[in-house]
Scaffold this active site. Structure first.
Site, PDB file in Angstrom:
ATOM      1  N   HIS A 178      41.529  47.018  32.030  1.00 57.72           N
ATOM      2  CA  HIS A 178      40.209  47.600  32.313  1.00 57.72           C
ATOM      3  C   HIS A 178      40.377  49.118  32.375  1.00 57.72           C
ATOM      4  O   HIS A 178      41.427  49.614  32.814  1.00 57.72           O
ATOM      5  CB  HIS A 178      39.667  47.143  33.687  1.00 57.72           C
ATOM      6  N   CYS A 274      38.794  48.474  41.950  1.00 61.02           N
ATOM      7  CA  CYS A 274      38.312  47.149  41.470  1.00 61.02           C
ATOM      8  C   CYS A 274      37.727  46.309  42.579  1.00 61.02           C
ATOM      9  O   CYS A 274      36.974  45.398  42.319  1.00 61.02           O
ATOM     10  CB  CYS A 274      39.388  46.251  40.896  1.00 61.02           C
TER      11      CYS A 274
HETATM   12  N1  ARG Z   1      42.757  39.380  38.224  1.00 61.87           N
HETATM   13  C1  ARG Z   1      41.612  40.169  37.861  1.00 61.87           C
HETATM   14  C2  ARG Z   1      41.421  40.130  36.345  1.00 61.87           C
HETATM   15  O1  ARG Z   1      42.389  40.121  35.634  1.00 61.87           O
HETATM   16  C3  ARG Z   1      41.789  41.561  38.335  1.00 61.87           C
HETATM   17  C4  ARG Z   1      40.563  42.409  38.087  1.00 61.87           C
HETATM   18  C5  ARG Z   1      40.706  43.801  38.577  1.00 61.87           C
HETATM   19  N2  ARG Z   1      39.560  44.522  38.267  1.00 61.87           N
HETATM   20  C6  ARG Z   1      39.505  45.724  37.663  1.00 61.87           C
HETATM   21  N3  ARG Z   1      38.342  46.271  37.551  1.00 61.87           N
HETATM   22  N4  ARG Z   1      40.557  46.306  37.189  1.00 61.87           N
HETATM   23  O2  ARG Z   1      40.335  40.095  35.840  1.00 61.87           O
END
Ligand code: ARG
Length: 305
Positions: A178, A274
């Site tokens: 992300h 996040c």
């Molecule tokens: N385990 C989650 C995923 O892989 C973690 C999300 C973290 N969120 C972020 N915005 N980086 O989707």
């Protein structure tokens, strides 16, 4: 819409690491001590809640749901601007159940007057919320990540929905799946980012739009500490435990860093940003207090100059 800086959190009762959809996720490590890690996650969540409150946020806590452990990362639930929430469409089946769960949460926020509108994207593209679409309050546009999770065409759709410019940046690695893992615009106009996470074209775009004196380059070590995944309000920043180098670089620029041990959530590939979703983001600067009220150190500098 609300004017007070407000963050949505999701309580971690149903949090665990039971699948792997990014390279940080380690279900084996979780399975070695689920009770201990669950307790640590509850403590880390409480510490994050306290730190966010301390730097000036009002906090809304929504419940999680069984079988949806990644609901603790509401940054992925929606893009929110000017009181309008645009609900996410998740790429992986493991998280798709969150769409309905978050739709209920956002309907509740709307019923209470915290949001004016809740909308959905047309089908046919993935968009993982504010995790991949970050509002730059200093420049007045979104930065959107695409590649590992959100689709390339999501940027245009979000832009059309909100009537705002969206600068799309292609992510080059699975590690920064992300945009919020590797890119963080700060209130004073600086951008904290990890250059190797971006494609050459994305990097050129960042360097074209952000002058060199406003670029803060994070190291691989900062990335591993989830230090770029930070929550910023005025001159305060909340992040997971960081490196001495970054702490020093930010403090030289007048930012105060509040560190929280978020290791149980880093096992799922998440840091402070996040775990939050800003509900009060506004496209107009008037929503914020005047800059000399919010950055006394910087205002003093400006007066001296
Ligand atoms: N385990 C989650 C995923 O892989 C973690 C999300 C973290 N969120 C972020 N915005 N980086 O989707």
């Amino acid at each position: 819409m609300i004017r007070q800086p407000t963050i949505l959190l999701v309580e971690p009762r149903h949090y665990d690491v039971s699948y792997s959809i990014n390279p940080w996720m380690d279900p084996m490590r979780w399975a070695a001590d689920p009770r201990g890690l669950h307790r640590q996650a509850a403590e880390a969540f409480a510490a994050l809640h306290a730190a966010l409150q301390r730097i000036g946020f009002a906090i809304e806590v929504a419940p999680g749901e069984p079988g949806l452990p990644d609901m603790v990362f509401p940054a992925n639930a929606a893009v929110v601007l000017d009181g309008r929430a645009l609900l996410a469409r998740f790429r992986y089946p493991q998280r798709q159940g969150e769409e309905a769960a978050f739709a209920r949460i956002f309907a509740g926020l709307q019923a209470r007057g915290l949001l004016d509108a809740v909308d959905t994207l047309p089908p046919g593209c993935f968009q993982e919320g504010a995790g991949d679409c970050i509002w730059d309050a200093h420049r007045g546009h979104f930065w959107a990540g695409f590649g590992p999770r959100s689709s390339r065409q999501a940027a245009g759709r979000v832009g059309a929905h909100f009537g705002q410019e969206v600068v799309a940046l292609e992510l080059a690695t699975e590690q920064s799946y992300h945009l919020d893992v590797c890119f963080c615009p700060l209130a004073g106009g600086e951008v904290l980012y990890y250059p190797s996470a971006l494609t050459d074209a994305a990097l050129a775009e960042v360097r074209r739009r952000v002058p060199a004196h406003q670029r803060i380059e994070a190291s691989a070590d900062d990335l591993r500490h989830f230090s770029v995944n930070a929550v910023n309000l005025h001159d305060r920043i909340v992040m997971a435990r960081t490196t001495p180098q970054l702490r020093e670089a930010l403090s030289r620029r007048g930012y105060r860093v509040h560190e929280v041990d978020l290791s149980p959530f880093m096992l799922s590939g998440g840091g402070a940003y996040c775990m939050t979703l800003r509900l009060d983001r506004a496209s107009t600067m008037q929503a914020l207090p005047a800059r000399n009220d919010i950055m006394p150190a910087r205002a003093a500098d400006a007066e001296a100059a």
